[in-house]
Design an enzyme around this catalytic site. Structure first.
Site, PDB file in Angstrom:
ATOM      1  N   SER A 157       0.947  -1.287  -0.029  1.00  0.00           N
ATOM      2  CA  SER A 157       0.003   0.155   0.076  1.00  0.00           C
ATOM      3  C   SER A 157       0.887   1.247   0.192  1.00  0.00           C
ATOM      4  CB  SER A 157      -1.030  -0.195   1.197  1.00  0.00           C
ATOM      5  OG  SER A 157      -0.426   0.280   2.407  1.00  0.00           O
ATOM      6  N   ASN A 158       1.988   1.171   0.646  1.00  0.00           N
ATOM      7  CA  ASN A 158       2.941   2.420   0.345  1.00  0.00           C
ATOM      8  C   ASN A 158       3.390   2.404  -0.895  1.00  0.00           C
ATOM      9  OD1 ASN A 158       3.464   3.824   3.136  1.00  0.00           O
ATOM     10  ND2 ASN A 158       3.593   1.914   3.824  1.00  0.00           N
ATOM     11  N   MET A 206      10.413  -6.534   4.093  1.00  0.00           N
ATOM     12  CA  MET A 206      10.559  -7.419   5.299  1.00  0.00           C
ATOM     13  C   MET A 206      11.862  -8.118   5.542  1.00  0.00           C
ATOM     14  SD  MET A 206       8.090  -5.955   6.988  1.00  0.00           S
ATOM     15  CE  MET A 206       7.561  -6.767   8.490  1.00  0.00           C
ATOM     16  N   LEU A 266      18.825  -6.087   5.973  1.00  0.00           N
ATOM     17  CA  LEU A 266      19.941  -6.027   4.840  1.00  0.00           C
ATOM     18  C   LEU A 266      21.191  -6.286   5.552  1.00  0.00           C
ATOM     19  CD1 LEU A 266      17.875  -3.275   3.082  1.00  0.00           C
ATOM     20  CD2 LEU A 266      18.285  -5.606   2.059  1.00  0.00           C
ATOM     21  N   HIS A 303       8.895   3.112   8.738  1.00  0.00           N
ATOM     22  CA  HIS A 303       8.729   2.078   9.853  1.00  0.00           C
ATOM     23  C   HIS A 303       7.561   2.489  10.635  1.00  0.00           C
ATOM     24  CE1 HIS A 303       9.889  -0.897  12.817  1.00  0.00           C
ATOM     25  NE2 HIS A 303       9.731   0.149  13.564  1.00  0.00           N
ATOM     26  N   THR A 331      20.579   2.694   7.727  1.00  0.00           N
ATOM     27  CA  THR A 331      21.656   2.317   8.273  1.00  0.00           C
ATOM     28  C   THR A 331      21.983   0.903   8.410  1.00  0.00           C
ATOM     29  OG1 THR A 331      21.519   2.864  10.363  1.00  0.00           O
ATOM     30  CG2 THR A 331      22.181   4.840   9.313  1.00  0.00           C
ATOM     31  N   GLU A 333      22.180  -0.552  11.127  1.00  0.00           N
ATOM     32  CA  GLU A 333      21.285  -0.973  12.266  1.00  0.00           C
ATOM     33  C   GLU A 333      19.805  -1.030  11.988  1.00  0.00           C
ATOM     34  OE1 GLU A 333      21.060   0.519  17.058  1.00  0.00           O
ATOM     35  OE2 GLU A 333      22.296   1.521  15.794  1.00  0.00           O
ATOM     36  N   GLU A 336       1.249   7.012   7.136  1.00  0.00           N
ATOM     37  CA  GLU A 336       2.625   6.371   6.165  1.00  0.00           C
ATOM     38  C   GLU A 336       2.107   7.211   4.775  1.00  0.00           C
ATOM     39  OE1 GLU A 336       3.539   2.640   6.651  1.00  0.00           O
ATOM     40  OE2 GLU A 336       2.462   2.394   8.834  1.00  0.00           O
TER      41      GLU A 336
END
Ligand code: GRF
Length: 215
Positions: free
Chosen positions: A13-14, A90, A93, A109, A141, A143, A174
């Site tokens: 949807s985004n 999902m 990386l 997010h 990044t 993290e 979003e």
């Protein structure tokens, strides 16, 4: 006009919000391709219907994250994107992948980062009893669900909310903030410099959306 590639894993949807903004003339980008790590992602059909090249690279066919990320990068690079947009992608990386696209990799997010990184953000927000929740667009990044914040939207948690009602309230935001962030990038008004967001000063007020119920 800048080229973007959108990565998805599911409903998309985004991604649809980005396509709609492009079609409405408010997002000056060429959506060169949509790539999913799941063959069954519903968003792939939506992309195809919109005439966008849609590919999948099934992560299950790879022995390591590195091998999958290398195949993904090879596919992405065919389209020479200026920006890679993670839209419900999902997969964690690898640092190598993140480095390759440093400064041109955005994620959305469903929480007000740095609160609630990871999965099940809405249920965790309800369990914690927070009164304000929301969503964040950030540069990626190494993290997970971390990284310089571009824009955030805050909404109230209302008595009687469940995971679905809270998710729905946030999804509306979003779909507003992601096209906006991508537009800023497309217009060269948003950059990552030395690990920090550099953005036109005139946009400062628009980087924090506070839902009217919270004012
Ligand atoms: C969104 O809530 C997004 O923030 C999160 O995963 C969900 C994906 O939804 N990362 P969709 O596939 O864009 O509909």
């Amino acid at each position: 006009m800048k080229n973007i590639v959108i990565l998805i894993s599911g409903r998309g949807s985004n991604m649809e919000a980005l396509i709609a903004a492009r079609d409405a003339g408010t997002l000056p980008v060429n959506i060169a391709a949509v790539i999913s790590n799941r063959p069954e992602a519903l968003g792939l059909e939506t992309a195809q219907r919109a005439g966008i090249a849609a590919h999948f690279i099934d992560h299950k066919g790879f022995e390591s994250r590195e091998a999958f990320d290398a195949a993904l990068a090879e596919c992405i690079d065919q389209f020479a994107p200026d920006l890679v947009v993670l839209a419900g992608f999902m997969r964690i990386l690898t640092p190598g992948f993140v480095r390759r696209y440093e400064g041109r990799l955005l994620n959305i997010h469903p929480s007000l980062l740095p609160s609630f990184p990871g999965l099940h953000t809405h249920q965790r927000a309800l369990d914690e009893g927070v009164r304000i929740h929301g969503c964040t667009v950030h540069f990626v990044t190494a993290e997970l669900d971390h990284g310089p914040v571009v824009i955030q939207a805050a909404v109230p948690v209302i008595d009687g909310d469940d995971e679905a009602s809270l998710a729905a309230r946030i999804l509306v935001q979003e779909h507003r903030i992601y096209p906006q962030a991508v537009r800023w990038f497309a217009e060269d008004r948003l950059q990552l410099v030395d690990g920090k967001v550099r953005i036109a000063a005139a946009l400062d007020a628009e980087r924090a959306f506070i839902s009217p119920e919270l004012r």
